[in-house]
Design a protein around this motif. Sequence first.
Motif, short mmCIF file in Angstrom:
data_model
loop_
_atom_site.label_atom_id
_atom_site.label_comp_id
_atom_site.label_asym_id
_atom_site.label_seq_id
_atom_site.Cartn_x
_atom_site.Cartn_y
_atom_site.Cartn_z
N HIS A 104 0.92 -0.92 0.00
CA HIS A 104 0.18 -0.21 -0.23
C HIS A 104 0.94 1.09 0.15
O HIS A 104 2.36 1.40 0.03
CB HIS A 104 -1.22 -0.26 1.18
N ASP A 106 0.59 5.07 1.82
CA ASP A 106 -0.49 5.94 3.06
C ASP A 106 -1.19 7.17 2.58
O ASP A 106 -0.46 7.07 1.60
CB ASP A 106 0.87 6.38 3.79
N HIS A 252 4.31 -0.07 -0.13
CA HIS A 252 5.33 -0.88 1.61
C HIS A 252 4.25 -1.72 2.02
O HIS A 252 3.75 -1.64 1.00
CB HIS A 252 6.31 0.49 2.12
N ARG A 267 6.51 6.23 14.44
CA ARG A 267 6.10 6.56 12.88
C ARG A 267 5.44 8.45 12.52
O ARG A 267 4.50 8.64 13.81
CB ARG A 267 4.32 5.63 12.24
MN MN Z 1 1.77 2.37 5.27
#
Ligand code: MN
Length: 277
Positions: A104, A106, A252, A267
């Motif tokens: 995917h 983000d 990723h 993150r």
């Molecule tokens: Mn992600």
Amino acid sequence: MEVQVETIKPAIGAVVRCDKEAFLTEEFAERCLELLEQHTALVFPQLGLTDEEQLAFTDMLGDRVNFTGTVPGGDEAAQDVYTITLDKNVNTEPEYVLGSMFWHADGICSDIPPPKATLLSCFNPPNKGGQTEFCSTYAAWEALPEEEKAELEGLRVMHSVTAAVREVLPPDQINPSRRYMRHEHPLVWTHRNGRKSLLLGCHADYVIGMPLAQSRALLARLHEWAAQPDFSCRHTWQKGDFAIWDNTGALHRALPYSDDSGRRMHRTTVAGYEEIA
Ligand code: MN
Ligand code: OGA
């Protein structure tokens, strides 16, 4: 200490070795953006950033965004830092994290331009699995035969949260605030700097105007193409490792890991400035 850069594969990936002092400077932040343009995904072994340091670096690269909110039960003090964990004591709504085990990018289903870069620090490595893989959707586009490029250019794809978590949750169990998040995008993204990439990912539901089976078969084949070894690389995490990647030219995914693996990542996200066109 000097900054040492070692290419992982010509199409994607570099290992960057430097110490924190060299890293946390405006000068390096600028260099980092150039390296990102060149290598798409960068890993920094044993950098050992704190949340505050990671946020400071994120701010040097652009505007920070937090489009997923914090993990239920996560560290409220760490504003704009998203904790990635399947630990049931910390994360009571693990669907989003489980969804990250599928290729995917983000923030593709939301109405803001997709994030420019994602930054990840390893606070606790998993005891097993949980590596992160990256594949270059620039390389995937560039290497296609001209004839196929001509066929793909102009196609449009519907991206949705429902598709993104299809492997994880039945549609009626998706949080209603996200269930209807969807966005149509071109399959071939022409970036402002002239580069092109394929916009793919598990959130890519179907090609508009094409029969469903053929459209999903096409997307499945393009995923296989983009993830081929020449265009992808994998990082095995150790405590303190840091990675950053160009969310506009890469997909990723995390390799599978269990709820009790101990894996805990932090993150942060740099806002995008470019609409997908
Ligand atoms: Mn992600
Ligand atoms: C994410 C993500 C990958 C990983 O946080 O967006 O996809 O390896 N993480 O945890």
